[in-house]
Design a protein around this motif. Structure first.
Motif, PDB file in Angstrom:
ATOM      1  N   THR A 267     -95.860 -74.717 -40.391  1.00  0.00           N
ATOM      2  CA  THR A 267     -95.972 -73.344 -40.880  1.00  0.00           C
ATOM      3  C   THR A 267     -94.567 -72.798 -41.071  1.00  0.00           C
ATOM      4  N   ARG A 268     -94.308 -72.224 -42.224  1.00  0.00           N
ATOM      5  CA  ARG A 268     -92.997 -71.616 -42.478  1.00  0.00           C
ATOM      6  C   ARG A 268     -93.195 -70.214 -43.038  1.00  0.00           C
ATOM      7  N   VAL A 269     -92.363 -69.301 -42.568  1.00  0.00           N
ATOM      8  CA  VAL A 269     -92.478 -67.910 -42.982  1.00  0.00           C
ATOM      9  C   VAL A 269     -91.182 -67.469 -43.632  1.00  0.00           C
ATOM     10  N   GLN A 270     -91.282 -66.719 -44.712  1.00  0.00           N
ATOM     11  CA  GLN A 270     -90.084 -66.187 -45.340  1.00  0.00           C
ATOM     12  C   GLN A 270     -90.387 -64.793 -45.873  1.00  0.00           C
ATOM     13  N   GLU A 271     -89.397 -63.896 -45.786  1.00  0.00           N
ATOM     14  CA  GLU A 271     -89.630 -62.547 -46.300  1.00  0.00           C
ATOM     15  C   GLU A 271     -88.983 -62.361 -47.658  1.00  0.00           C
ATOM     16  N   PHE A 272     -89.692 -61.681 -48.522  1.00  0.00           N
ATOM     17  CA  PHE A 272     -89.174 -61.374 -49.856  1.00  0.00           C
ATOM     18  C   PHE A 272     -89.228 -59.875 -50.053  1.00  0.00           C
ATOM     19  N   THR A 273     -88.586 -59.415 -51.132  1.00  0.00           N
ATOM     20  CA  THR A 273     -88.649 -58.002 -51.414  1.00  0.00           C
ATOM     21  C   THR A 273     -88.868 -57.784 -52.899  1.00  0.00           C
ATOM     22  N   THR A 274     -89.059 -56.522 -53.276  1.00  0.00           N
ATOM     23  CA  THR A 274     -89.317 -56.197 -54.676  1.00  0.00           C
ATOM     24  C   THR A 274     -88.008 -56.109 -55.445  1.00  0.00           C
ATOM     25  N   TYR A 275     -88.101 -56.254 -56.767  1.00  0.00           N
ATOM     26  CA  TYR A 275     -86.919 -56.282 -57.604  1.00  0.00           C
ATOM     27  C   TYR A 275     -86.734 -54.964 -58.337  1.00  0.00           C
ATOM     28  N   GLN A 276     -87.860 -54.276 -58.591  1.00  0.00           N
ATOM     29  CA  GLN A 276     -87.771 -53.037 -59.355  1.00  0.00           C
ATOM     30  C   GLN A 276     -88.215 -51.852 -58.516  1.00  0.00           C
ATOM     31  N   ASP A 277     -87.653 -50.705 -58.840  1.00  0.00           N
ATOM     32  CA  ASP A 277     -88.102 -49.470 -58.195  1.00  0.00           C
ATOM     33  C   ASP A 277     -89.576 -49.272 -58.488  1.00  0.00           C
ATOM     34  N   GLY A 278     -90.326 -48.870 -57.487  1.00  0.00           N
ATOM     35  CA  GLY A 278     -91.724 -48.515 -57.695  1.00  0.00           C
ATOM     36  C   GLY A 278     -92.651 -49.678 -57.977  1.00  0.00           C
ATOM     37  N   GLN A 279     -92.178 -50.882 -57.762  1.00  0.00           N
ATOM     38  CA  GLN A 279     -92.995 -52.068 -58.024  1.00  0.00           C
ATOM     39  C   GLN A 279     -94.198 -52.094 -57.071  1.00  0.00           C
ATOM     40  N   THR A 280     -95.420 -52.256 -57.612  1.00  0.00           N
ATOM     41  CA  THR A 280     -96.606 -52.215 -56.744  1.00  0.00           C
ATOM     42  C   THR A 280     -97.326 -53.554 -56.667  1.00  0.00           C
TER      43      THR A 280
ATOM     44  N   ALA B  19     -89.302 -52.844 -50.030  1.00  0.00           N
ATOM     45  CA  ALA B  19     -90.557 -53.426 -49.526  1.00  0.00           C
ATOM     46  C   ALA B  19     -90.281 -54.745 -48.813  1.00  0.00           C
ATOM     47  N   ARG B  20     -91.094 -55.039 -47.816  1.00  0.00           N
ATOM     48  CA  ARG B  20     -90.962 -56.331 -47.127  1.00  0.00           C
ATOM     49  C   ARG B  20     -92.243 -57.119 -47.302  1.00  0.00           C
ATOM     50  N   ILE B  21     -92.147 -58.232 -48.023  1.00  0.00           N
ATOM     51  CA  ILE B  21     -93.317 -59.065 -48.267  1.00  0.00           C
ATOM     52  C   ILE B  21     -93.141 -60.348 -47.467  1.00  0.00           C
ATOM     53  N   ARG B  22     -94.056 -60.596 -46.565  1.00  0.00           N
ATOM     54  CA  ARG B  22     -93.968 -61.806 -45.758  1.00  0.00           C
ATOM     55  C   ARG B  22     -94.843 -62.898 -46.377  1.00  0.00           C
ATOM     56  N   VAL B  23     -94.202 -64.013 -46.716  1.00  0.00           N
ATOM     57  CA  VAL B  23     -94.952 -65.114 -47.324  1.00  0.00           C
ATOM     58  C   VAL B  23     -95.037 -66.255 -46.311  1.00  0.00           C
ATOM     59  N   VAL B  24     -96.253 -66.730 -46.074  1.00  0.00           N
ATOM     60  CA  VAL B  24     -96.463 -67.805 -45.093  1.00  0.00           C
ATOM     61  C   VAL B  24     -96.954 -69.062 -45.802  1.00  0.00           C
ATOM     62  N   PHE B  25     -96.261 -70.162 -45.587  1.00  0.00           N
ATOM     63  CA  PHE B  25     -96.686 -71.471 -46.091  1.00  0.00           C
ATOM     64  C   PHE B  25     -97.241 -72.249 -44.916  1.00  0.00           C
ATOM     65  N   GLN B  26     -98.458 -72.730 -45.068  1.00  0.00           N
ATOM     66  CA  GLN B  26     -99.059 -73.474 -43.980  1.00  0.00           C
ATOM     67  C   GLN B  26     -99.624 -74.779 -44.530  1.00  0.00           C
ATOM     68  N   VAL B  27     -99.144 -75.901 -44.023  1.00  0.00           N
ATOM     69  CA  VAL B  27     -99.685 -77.197 -44.461  1.00  0.00           C
ATOM     70  C   VAL B  27    -100.365 -77.834 -43.260  1.00  0.00           C
ATOM     71  N   ASP B  28    -101.641 -78.163 -43.404  1.00  0.00           N
ATOM     72  CA  ASP B  28    -102.342 -78.757 -42.263  1.00  0.00           C
ATOM     73  C   ASP B  28    -102.165 -80.275 -42.243  1.00  0.00           C
TER      74      ASP B  28
ATOM     75  N   GLU C 174    -101.791 -73.829 -47.676  1.00  0.00           N
ATOM     76  CA  GLU C 174    -102.313 -72.489 -47.852  1.00  0.00           C
ATOM     77  C   GLU C 174    -101.126 -71.552 -47.892  1.00  0.00           C
ATOM     78  N   VAL C 175    -101.103 -70.687 -48.902  1.00  0.00           N
ATOM     79  CA  VAL C 175    -100.006 -69.730 -49.011  1.00  0.00           C
ATOM     80  C   VAL C 175    -100.588 -68.330 -48.951  1.00  0.00           C
ATOM     81  N   SER C 176    -100.002 -67.489 -48.110  1.00  0.00           N
ATOM     82  CA  SER C 176    -100.460 -66.111 -48.075  1.00  0.00           C
ATOM     83  C   SER C 176     -99.256 -65.189 -48.170  1.00  0.00           C
ATOM     84  N   ALA C 177     -99.496 -64.009 -48.746  1.00  0.00           N
ATOM     85  CA  ALA C 177     -98.437 -63.012 -48.853  1.00  0.00           C
ATOM     86  C   ALA C 177     -98.963 -61.703 -48.295  1.00  0.00           C
ATOM     87  N   THR C 178     -98.174 -61.047 -47.446  1.00  0.00           N
ATOM     88  CA  THR C 178     -98.604 -59.797 -46.830  1.00  0.00           C
ATOM     89  C   THR C 178     -97.507 -58.755 -46.982  1.00  0.00           C
ATOM     90  N   GLU C 179     -97.880 -57.557 -47.429  1.00  0.00           N
ATOM     91  CA  GLU C 179     -96.915 -56.464 -47.485  1.00  0.00           C
ATOM     92  C   GLU C 179     -96.912 -55.834 -46.101  1.00  0.00           C
TER      93      GLU C 179
END
Ligand code: ADP
Ligand code: MG
Length: 617
Positions: A418-431, A467-476, A482-487
């Protein structure tokens, strides 16, 4: 690629009956067969007392064939019917062989399922058939020595062998009348031979320098399990290159320009004999083509030094892949005939900063380990178990700005993971954010394989980068990703399941890997250009925005210079020359900085004039 190999305890168990099982090291240059007898694993010699069987098969006009030393001796006189280094061609197609690029003296013809075949006096022979002839020879030797039919064999393969190469090896065993108990990775077999599976937990390096190949593998023993942490090496580097270095030196000294195939092999064989003698002797005499020469060990070491350093470079890369430092390596196991060369032992010991393991004959150690494993799998040791985990064959990552790939799970990472990485938005007001999952070693999205795309919605509008978007990569353990992204602020979540190892043929894996090595330089340049452009666009955007708001802070001359700088950079962005973009950006940067400083001053003054001092307390 097999995902998880587990030896069930007592899988082939037959109580009170010792079943004959052997370990076979089917090498590029030499092959061996070993067995456990009276509790001890040892290689089995032929009637003449020779343990190593040169992996050479010669097809004779009268339908007969010879395998081993006799065949090798004929290589110079009958090159077309004497097949050497067949292991390199296992599981490969005609196309692959052309790409291998080594000058092979054979004529190839397409045969079964795109498999190439050697044209010999006995008709077409596929690599599988040639390997089968070697295996059959070893089987007969073992049955004669052990006195009975074999219940099965463990055959070793390089850790990097793909599914096609492993399948070809299995097929060869079947053709040779052998039941394959397991294909075992060569480095794992070497570690088993040293009993490292019964020792303290830790990471071991297996340095295998054979005749034509160099492999470095890092294995971690953890809770009785061997994990292949990382593999590396060079498929075209080995003792043969030492021979070639000596041969070239010899030919240069005597002005031999373009020897025919026969003479070439003759000189090479002399060079090989000289090299092996130099392991014990300080100097040797070399005689070929009517010339004679003296070669000292020091001269020999100077000739091969660059080759030895090349292996260390591969070790460094492999350690980096595994995220390890040399002082984290517990033991270094030396494998392969070429690790007899004193300079090799010396430099590898220096590199890892510890004495290297050489107690077991380096060219027998793999067969010995395979024999120990075969004994277990044949059910002669019901209590033993061994697990071998798999690794991710190619890196997994996400697309980021500018068409670049950010690697999240690097290749060679053992699964499950399992690996976790945080990403952020590139534009103002990005939803919303588009998540693009990719696999491959290259830097650019276009060069990797797209696995899946999905969109994360419901990001609250914020300034770019907030914004902080947490992306989780999980390989069983089955290789399912399985990839998930959570704001993080709202908990908005989105996910997708992909199967990275399906639909990607091993040929693809191979091609993508070799591509990435060849393309690394080109990629770096492309990445640098893209990064330069992303940065330049960010500056342009910021300056334009600032001009709209605070353009009035500049006098006419200043405004003109700044606008010219902007125009210049805008045009430069269309260029594919990094220097053009960089120069334009560097010209604009000081102007933009000065403008920013002016704005800052202005805003501070405004702020101060609007507040009483007490507001700051
Ligand atoms: P492979 O795994 O490719 O089948 P091996 O492990 O059997 O190869 O190694 C074969 C190589 O080892 C050959 O290049 C051979 O010349 C070299 N070699 C064997 N004995 C010695 C020695 N005493 N000194 C130096 N090199 C040796
Ligand atoms: Mg070997």
């Amino acid at each position: 690629m097999a995902l998880l190999q587990i030896a069930e305890p007592g899988q082939f168990q037959a109580p009170h009956q010792h079943r004959l099982a052997v370990g076979i090291d089917l090498g590029t240059t030499n092959s061996l067969v070993a067995a456990v007898r009276s509790g001890k694993a040892a290689t089995l010699p032929d009637a003449a007392g020779r343990h190593l069987l040169p992996s050479v098969v010669r097809y004779l006009p009268d339908q007969g064939r010879v395998v081993g030393e006799e065949a090798r001796a004929a290589a110079a006189t009958d090159p077309l019917n004497t097949i050497i280094s067949v292991k390199r061609l296992m599981g490969r197609g005609l196309e692959d062989i052309r790409k291998l690029g080594t000058e092979m003296p054979y004529r190839f013809r397409p045969s079964l399922q795109g498999m190439p075949a050697f044209e010999t006096v006995q008709g077409d022979k596929t690599p599988v058939e040639v390997s089968a002839d070697i295996l059959r020879h070893l089987r007969e030797r073992a049955e004669a020595t052990l006195g009975g039919e074999l219940a099965g064999a463990v055959i070793t393969v390089p850790a990097y062998f793909d599914e096609a190469q492993r399948q070809a090896t299995r097929d060869a065993a079947t053709v040779a009348g052998l039941k394959v108990l397991r294909l075992l990775n060569e480095p794992t077999a070497a570690a088993v031979a040293y009993g490292l599976d019964h020792q303290a937990e830790g990471v071991h390096a297996i340095y295998d320098l054979g005749g034509g190949t160099f492999d470095i593998s890092l294995l971690r023993l953890h809770q009785g399990v061997f994990e292949v942490l990382a593999t590396g090496g060079d498929a075209a580097l080995g003792g043969d290159d030492f021979d070639r270095a000596i041969a070239l030196w010899f030919m240069k000294r005597h002005g031999i320009d373009s020897p025919d195939a026969g003479l070439q092999r003759d000189i090479l064989q002399q060079a090989c004999a000289a090299k092996e003698a130099l392991t014990a002797a300080e100097s040797v005499t070399l005689a070929a083509a009517g010339y004679q020469d003296e070669l000292t060990r020091a001269e020999f070491e100077a000739l091969i030094m660059p080759l030895v350093e090349k292996t260390l470079k591969a070790c460094r890369r492999c350690l980096r892949d595994a995220g390890l430092k040399t002082d984290e390596i517990r033991e270094v196991v030396m494998v392969g005939g070429s690790t007899r060369v004193p300079l090799v032992r010396h430099r590898v010991g220096e590199f890892f900063g510890r004495p290297v393991l050489t107690d077991i004959d380096p060219d027998k150690v793999v067969a010995v380990g395979a024999a120990i494993q075969a004994d277990v799998l044949a059910g002669n040791k019901p209590d033993s178990t061994m697990l071998l985990l798999d690794v991710i064959p190619l890196s997994l990552g996400l697309e980021t700005m500018g068409g670049l790939v950010e690697k999240i799970v690097p290749r060679n990472t053992p699964i499950p993971v399992t690996r976790v990485q945080e990403f952020t938005t590139y534009q103002d007001g990005q939803t919303a954010m588009s998540i693009h999952v990719l696999q491959g070693e290259r830097e650019l999205v276009a060069d990797c394989r797209s696995l899946a795309r999905f969109t994360l919605r419901g990001i609250p509008p914020m300034a770019a980068g907030a914004a902080r978007i947490r992306v989780v990569f999980q390989v069983d353990a089955d290789g399912l990703l399985e990839v998930s992204a959570t704001e993080m602020q709202t908990g908005a979540r989105s996910e997708i399941v992909v199967k990275p190892s399906y639909g990607l043929s091993d040929g693809d894996v191979e091609r993508m890997l070799s591509d990435s090595w060849q393309q690394a330089e080109a990629d770096k340049a492309a990445r640098a250009l893209l990064e330069e452009k992303v940065e330049s666009r960010a500056i342009l955007e910021a300056v334009r925005q600032a001009l709209k708001v605070d353009g009035g802070l500049l006098c006419e001359g200043e405004l003109k210079t700044l606008e010219e700088g902007i125009k210049h950079l805008d045009i430069a962005l269309g260029s594919s020359q990094i220097v053009v973009v960089r120069k334009a950006r560097e010209a604009l940067t000081p102007l933009a900085d000065a403008f920013a400083a002016r704005r800052m001053n202005q805003h501070i003054q405004e702020a101060l004039s609007g507040h009483k001092l007490s507001d700051w307390e």
